[in-house]
Design a protein around this motif. Structure first.
Motif, mmCIF file in Angstrom:
data_model
loop_
_atom_site.group_PDB
_atom_site.id
_atom_site.type_symbol
_atom_site.label_atom_id
_atom_site.label_comp_id
_atom_site.label_asym_id
_atom_site.label_seq_id
_atom_site.Cartn_x
_atom_site.Cartn_y
_atom_site.Cartn_z
ATOM 1 N N LEU A 36 -7.291 68.673 16.238
ATOM 2 C CA LEU A 36 -6.280 67.718 15.787
ATOM 3 C C LEU A 36 -6.741 66.277 15.990
ATOM 4 C CD1 LEU A 36 -3.402 67.055 14.806
ATOM 5 C CD2 LEU A 36 -2.638 67.287 17.189
ATOM 6 N N GLN A 37 -6.630 65.489 14.903
ATOM 7 C CA GLN A 37 -6.897 64.057 14.943
ATOM 8 C C GLN A 37 -5.763 63.337 14.211
ATOM 9 O OE1 GLN A 37 -10.983 62.720 13.973
ATOM 10 N NE2 GLN A 37 -11.477 64.887 13.677
ATOM 11 N N ILE A 38 -5.300 62.243 14.794
ATOM 12 C CA ILE A 38 -4.215 61.453 14.189
ATOM 13 C C ILE A 38 -4.524 59.974 14.356
ATOM 14 C CG2 ILE A 38 -1.741 60.932 14.213
ATOM 15 C CD1 ILE A 38 -1.323 63.671 15.612
ATOM 16 N N ILE A 39 -4.255 59.198 13.313
ATOM 17 C CA ILE A 39 -4.276 57.738 13.401
ATOM 18 C C ILE A 39 -2.984 57.217 12.796
ATOM 19 C CG2 ILE A 39 -5.490 55.602 12.842
ATOM 20 C CD1 ILE A 39 -8.013 57.263 12.371
ATOM 21 N N TYR A 40 -2.278 56.432 13.573
ATOM 22 C CA TYR A 40 -1.008 55.849 13.130
ATOM 23 C C TYR A 40 -1.099 54.337 13.268
ATOM 24 C CZ TYR A 40 3.756 54.096 14.143
ATOM 25 O OH TYR A 40 4.908 53.359 14.207
ATOM 26 N N THR A 41 -0.756 53.617 12.215
ATOM 27 C CA THR A 41 -0.803 52.162 12.231
ATOM 28 C C THR A 41 0.578 51.573 12.018
ATOM 29 O OG1 THR A 41 -3.080 52.086 11.400
ATOM 30 C CG2 THR A 41 -1.757 50.100 11.120
ATOM 31 N N GLN A 42 1.049 50.825 13.022
ATOM 32 C CA GLN A 42 2.264 50.036 12.859
ATOM 33 C C GLN A 42 1.914 48.731 12.147
ATOM 34 O OE1 GLN A 42 4.102 49.362 16.664
ATOM 35 N NE2 GLN A 42 4.953 51.426 16.789
ATOM 36 N N ILE A 43 2.802 48.309 11.268
ATOM 37 C CA ILE A 43 2.573 47.094 10.488
ATOM 38 C C ILE A 43 3.706 46.119 10.764
ATOM 39 C CG2 ILE A 43 2.227 46.154 8.172
ATOM 40 C CD1 ILE A 43 1.547 49.122 7.328
ATOM 41 N N ASP A 44 3.343 44.951 11.235
ATOM 42 C CA ASP A 44 4.323 43.893 11.484
ATOM 43 C C ASP A 44 3.945 42.676 10.655
ATOM 44 O OD1 ASP A 44 6.164 44.835 13.779
ATOM 45 O OD2 ASP A 44 4.158 45.369 14.472
#
Length: 400
Positions: A36-44
């Motif tokens: 399992l690999q995950i990348i999550y990007t929050q954008i402000d």
């Protein structure tokens, strides 16, 4: 323009996933076995709508190899459009008919495309099919137009050193055969506007040793004992895939090195292709009984046959699935609640270790996990406060 700084954090995502471990099931509880690999990007956004990104990673350091499958079609579409721009030949556009000569023993030729309204193949039509239903032949034709050597050198030039795009997809060809690409020509009516000769790449790739599983079915359906060798197959790390997506969704917010030479018209065309549902397309057309609305929308909607996606949500993405590996990279927007985020994930659903017998696990394990992951991130984004709400008008498109 100054290079953006992207903070890298792991603890937040790890804690978020742990808080939903029952919902995420076996994939999260046995994350190493599922690769399992995950990348999550929050954008402000700031007051001038300039984005600031905060990246969260899970399972990517060190990142185990995963077979990228159809996700390689994303850079293929980008580089094909860029190459058209670089050619600068009058009359040669993404809509110009493109004809492919056969390569005996390797690849057939193309003189017509029955799925196109005018029965003629074109770069634009190939790209539409790539995003609508992940068409393999469409990718192979772009691979032949771009050429193996340019495909890789251009990505390396942009800083993606670990990427290796080495072959067509869906065809049982040896490594040497995939170095050869067909002659092509752009022709409008009886006038030949551009010809590209057949080529053979002499590119040297960094050696790898990527072995997966303990048995596999070959292209003839024969069970072979021993791990499947991926050392000469495509490689597209999740970090690079995630950054490729960011570079076209937010071209103004990446360095010049990582920016594709594309116009605003090119980008609008890509956004439309990436987010359109098969049932919304009139050229080509697809049977909705087989190609449902969520057919290629795994994060948040799980590719579910009966799933109805709300009109205020759009997903700009490219998934891939083969040999037990299931991957999706997506920019997800909610126009009513003014939500936006980037999310990429990859899992290996084959716990038995026999590759080629994976389809049931994609449906029972892989897609449900990606759906749950997308729902968790989306719900958190709905509740997250922002100093400045995003202007998403750039991504409101006409689909019919």
């Amino acid at each position: 323009m100054q290079t953006q700084h992207y903070p890298v954090t792991d603890n937040f995502l790890d804690a978020l996933l742990k808080g939903h471990q029952t919902r995420l099931g076996a994939v999260y509880q046995h994350a190493a076995a599922y690769r399992l690999q995950i990348i999550y990007t929050q954008i402000d956004r700031d007051a001038r709508q300039r984005p600031r990104f905060t990246d969260y990673y899970y399972g990517t350091s060190p990142a185990p190899y995963f077979y990228p499958a159809s996700t390689v079609k994303l850079p293929a579409a980008l580089l094909a459009l860029e190459k058209l721009r670089d050619l600068r030949i009058p009359g040669v556009t993404r809509h110009t008919p493109i004809f492919t000569e056969p390569l005996p023993g390797i690849s057939t030729g193309v003189t017509r495309d029955p799925s196109a309204a005018g029965n003629l193949p074109s770069i634009s039509h190939y790209i539409k099919k790539i995003f609508l239903i992940s068409d393999n032949d469409a990718y192979n034709r772009l691979y032949e137009f771009i050429g193996q050597e340019h495909f890789n050198r251009r990505l390396w030039e942009m800083g993606y050193d670990a990427i290796q795009i080495r072959h067509r997809v869906g065809l049982p060809l040896y490594e040497a055969a995939n170095r050869h690409t067909n002659a092509i020509r752009f022709q409008q009516n009886n006038q030949v506007l551009y010809t590209q000769p057949a080529a053979c790449s002499t590119l040297d790739f960094s050696p790898r040793e990527d072995l997966i599983g303990h048995a596999y079915y070959d292209h003839k359906g024969k069970l072979e004992q021993g791990p499947m060798i991926f050392s000469h197959r495509n490689k597209l790390p999740l970090r690079d895939l995630h950054q490729l997506l960011r570079s076209i969704i937010f071209p103004e917010a990446v360095t010049k090195q990582q920016r594709f030479r594309l116009t605003e018209n090119d980008l609008s065309f890509l956004y439309r292709c990436m987010s359109q549902y098969p049932g919304e397309s009139t050229d080509p057309t697809y049977d909705p009984e087989h190609y449902c609305q969520a057919y290629t929308k795994f994060l948040l909607f799980g590719g579910a046959q009966q799933q109805s996606i709300p009109g205020y949500i759009r997903i700009f993405n490219k998934p891939g699935w083969a040999y037990g590996f299931l991957t999706d990279t997506a920019y997800i927007v909610d126009f009513i609640h003014q939500v936006e985020f980037l999310l990429s994930a990859s899992i290996f659903v084959n716990r038995e270790g026999i590759l080629g017998d994976d389809q049931p696990a994609f449906e029972t394990v892989g897609k449900p996990f990606l759906r749950a992951l997308g729902e968790i991130i989306y719900q958190m984004e709905l509740e997250r406060s922002k100093a400045h709400l995003p202007d998403l008008s750039r991504f409101i498109l006409q689909y019919k």
